[in-house]
Design a protein around this motif. Structure first.
Motif, mmCIF file in Angstrom:
data_model
loop_
_atom_site.group_PDB
_atom_site.id
_atom_site.type_symbol
_atom_site.label_atom_id
_atom_site.label_comp_id
_atom_site.label_asym_id
_atom_site.label_seq_id
_atom_site.Cartn_x
_atom_site.Cartn_y
_atom_site.Cartn_z
ATOM 1 N N UNK A 140 2.516 0.171 -1.603
ATOM 2 C CA UNK A 140 3.292 0.034 -2.844
ATOM 3 C C UNK A 140 2.979 -1.294 -3.538
ATOM 4 N N UNK A 141 2.966 -2.383 -2.775
ATOM 5 C CA UNK A 141 2.685 -3.691 -3.376
ATOM 6 C C UNK A 141 1.247 -3.763 -3.879
ATOM 7 N N UNK A 142 0.326 -3.126 -3.157
ATOM 8 C CA UNK A 142 -1.081 -3.107 -3.553
ATOM 9 C C UNK A 142 -1.244 -2.404 -4.903
ATOM 10 N N UNK A 143 -0.633 -1.229 -5.024
ATOM 11 C CA UNK A 143 -0.732 -0.448 -6.259
ATOM 12 C C UNK A 143 0.003 -1.147 -7.403
ATOM 13 N N UNK A 144 1.158 -1.756 -7.090
ATOM 14 C CA UNK A 144 1.932 -2.465 -8.121
ATOM 15 C C UNK A 144 1.121 -3.589 -8.747
ATOM 16 N N UNK A 145 0.383 -4.320 -7.931
ATOM 17 C CA UNK A 145 -0.431 -5.416 -8.457
ATOM 18 C C UNK A 145 -1.591 -4.884 -9.296
ATOM 19 N N UNK A 146 -2.147 -3.750 -8.892
ATOM 20 C CA UNK A 146 -3.218 -3.137 -9.688
ATOM 21 C C UNK A 146 -2.704 -2.781 -11.081
ATOM 22 N N UNK A 147 -1.461 -2.309 -11.149
ATOM 23 C CA UNK A 147 -0.885 -1.872 -12.426
ATOM 24 C C UNK A 147 -0.315 -3.035 -13.246
ATOM 25 N N UNK A 148 -0.488 -4.246 -12.759
ATOM 26 C CA UNK A 148 0.017 -5.414 -13.488
ATOM 27 C C UNK A 148 -1.043 -5.941 -14.464
ATOM 28 N N UNK A 149 -0.689 -6.987 -15.194
ATOM 29 C CA UNK A 149 -1.610 -7.577 -16.178
ATOM 30 C C UNK A 149 -2.841 -8.192 -15.511
ATOM 31 N N UNK A 150 -2.728 -8.523 -14.233
ATOM 32 C CA UNK A 150 -3.865 -9.145 -13.543
ATOM 33 C C UNK A 150 -5.039 -8.179 -13.361
ATOM 34 N N UNK A 151 -4.825 -6.909 -13.687
ATOM 35 C CA UNK A 151 -5.919 -5.940 -13.635
ATOM 36 C C UNK A 151 -7.062 -6.349 -14.560
ATOM 37 N N UNK A 152 -6.732 -7.085 -15.626
ATOM 38 C CA UNK A 152 -7.728 -7.424 -16.638
ATOM 39 C C UNK A 152 -8.364 -8.797 -16.404
ATOM 40 N N UNK A 153 -8.055 -9.414 -15.259
ATOM 41 C CA UNK A 153 -8.699 -10.664 -14.903
ATOM 42 C C UNK A 153 -10.044 -10.404 -14.229
ATOM 43 N N UNK A 154 -10.892 -11.420 -14.209
ATOM 44 C CA UNK A 154 -12.176 -11.298 -13.518
ATOM 45 C C UNK A 154 -11.928 -11.368 -12.010
ATOM 46 N N UNK A 155 -12.464 -10.417 -11.227
ATOM 47 C CA UNK A 155 -12.231 -10.430 -9.769
ATOM 48 C C UNK A 155 -12.748 -11.715 -9.136
ATOM 49 N N UNK A 156 -11.942 -12.295 -8.242
ATOM 50 C CA UNK A 156 -12.325 -13.520 -7.547
ATOM 51 C C UNK A 156 -11.874 -13.443 -6.089
#
Length: 484
Positions: free
Chosen positions: A397-413
């Motif tokens: 749930x927490x994994x999917x929630x973070x994916x659906x957050x605004x951080x989805x549009x950040x560059x992966x690091x």
């Protein structure tokens, strides 16, 4: 003994030489050597596991003989239930005992009642989910009179313990594999060469793709709270290719090794990530398990012959049981239920038998419509794999929630990005090779159609160099399905 270990690299040539030089004139010696080699192979992990497979072999062999002699239907059912209870009893105890105990205690704690009970430190025998299903299918087929029970105990023991597919499949049917132990095998050069090709491709999938993906998938999933949504998507993609290349790589090595000894095993994977809908995906993913559940659970429940309620009920049962087969964790149940939700609309609209042919058959590229459906099916599968990989439901749930957050549009690091980029390039090359070979039983099989031997050898050398330079040779990275 792992397929990608030094131990197996020594074990296989020795058994191969003994098999074709010392036993080639005797069927009984051939089968006896297979049994001896298989027990050595299996006992390499833990010799105590051998007692389980021996007992299961004796029980199902005896049940088969009993069914042959017994005509009374009630007594025949009793014999069948002995096989079912022994096989599923072993599986249930070793794999699910602690799961049920823990959930039983939690259920009573919810209502304010404390129950004290100790979990057991149970070691899960390697491959128990596979060989119990294989022997159980023998008893069921004999009971239904689809198969004549064997009186050859050595041949039956070889069928149960056949080392190439013993610990992670394919789950063979007795109707297909057992008769192959009744005939003396003769060496077939072309079959052996094709087997070596499949072993080579399986090793490439495992060592180069799966094990490198595992490094980054584990890093991201195990520290998911520290990363952005875009990085978590990348982690899910790494796991998506890890589990496919790990498991199908094992199947390739198993099938190729079997060919070296004159045996034919069923195809277990048929390029599932090129599927255009979930129904097609499940016809191409872990085929031996999917067809096992179809024949021994789904069809006996009524299959899709009933009304809408029965179709929906049977679909959810088959997928949830399949999920639970994979492990004693609610995440696997959710994963199975999610796939049932994906599958159900296709079944209810009678579209589950579409796309029976290979995508873009005879063409270089798929159509835009095919490509769109492939992408949709792939991303639905990636989403479901998050539950499969997560430690628990809260983690998913927490994994999917973070994916659906605004951080989805950040560059992966994340640490190791440079190595990850190399792995992504290797995945891209792997996809291209798989696409070119999608009309064959395995991707590298199409090399045999190249007329120039020099070109074929250059291809083999390139793959070997890729394994040498980019392979992950950490033997602690076991095949994923060993835990199931």
């Amino acid at each position: 003994m792992l397929f990608n270990s030094i131990d197996f690299a020594i074990f296989l040539p020795i058994v191969f030489i003994l098999y074709w030089l010392a036993t080639s004139n005797s069927l009984k010696l051939q089968n006896f050597l297979i049994v001896a080699a298989s027990y050595l192979f299996y006992g390499w992990w833990d010799w105590r596991f051998l007692s389980l497979i021996m007992f299961s072999t004796i029980v199902d062999y005896s049940v088969g003989l009993g069914l042959l002699k017994q005509q009374n239907q009630t007594k025949r059912k009793i014999l069948l239930w002995i096989s079912i209870l022994v096989n599923l009893g072993f599986l249930g105890f070793f794999k699910y005992y602690n799961f049920f105990i823990d959930n039983f205690i939690s259920a009573f704690s919810f209502f304010g009642t404390e129950i004290k009970s100790n979990s057991l430190n149970i070691i899960l025998p390697v491959g128990i989910s596979f060989y119990t299903f294989q022997t159980l299918s023998y008893s069921v087929d004999v009971y239904k009179k689809k198969l004549e029970p064997t009186k050859d105990f050595i041949a039956f023991s070889a069928f149960v313990s056949f080392f190439p597919q013993l610990v992670a499949g394919p789950i063979e049917r007795a109707t297909h594999l057992l008769p192959q132990f009744y005939k003396k095998r003769t060496f077939d050069y072309s079959q052996a060469i094709n087997g070596m090709r499949q072993i080579l491709w399986g090793l490439f999938k495992k060592i180069v793709i799966a094990d490198n993906c595992a490094e980054y998938a584990n890093l991201i999933f195990n520290n998911s709270a520290d990363y952005s949504g875009s990085t978590l998507v990348l982690g899910a993609l790494f796991f998506t290719f890890q589990i496919y290349c790990d498991f199908s790589g094992y199947s390739d090595i198993a099938i190729g090794t079997s060919r070296l000894f004159g045996f034919d095993l069923m195809q277990n994977f048929n390029f599932p990530y090129f599927s255009r809908d979930i129904a097609e995906f499940w016809r191409r993913w872990h085929i031996s398990l999917s067809t096992w559940f179809r024949d021994y659970l789904y069809i006996p429940l009524g299959g899709s012959r009933g009304g809408t309620w029965m179709k929906a009920r049977n679909t959810f049962i088959i997928f949830i049981v399949s999920g639970f087969w994979h492990g004693a964790n609610w995440t696997f149940v959710i994963w199975g239920a999610l796939n049932a939700i994906y599958f159900l609309p296709l079944l209810l609209t009678n579209n589950n038998r579409n796309n029976l042919e290979t995508v873009a058959q005879g063409k270089l590229f798929p159509s835009l419509k095919e490509f769109s459906f492939m992408l949709l099916t792939f991303w639905l599968t990636v989403f479901a794999w998050i539950f499969f990989r997560a430690e628990n439901i809260g983690h998913a749930y927490s994994y999917i929630s973070e994916i659906l957050s605004k951080s989805l549009f950040e560059i992966p690091k994340f640490s190791g990005m440079r190595g990850a980029l190399i792995t992504i390039i290797l995945i891209g090359i792997f996809i291209l090779i798989e696409w070119q070979g999608r009309e064959y039983k395995f991707a590298l099989e199409n090399i045999k159609s190249i007329r120039l031997r020099s070109i074929r050898w250059i291809s083999y050398i390139i793959i070997l160099l890729a394994i040498y330079f980019y392979g992950n040779f950490d033997e602690t990275v076991e095949f994923i399905y060993f835990q199931f």
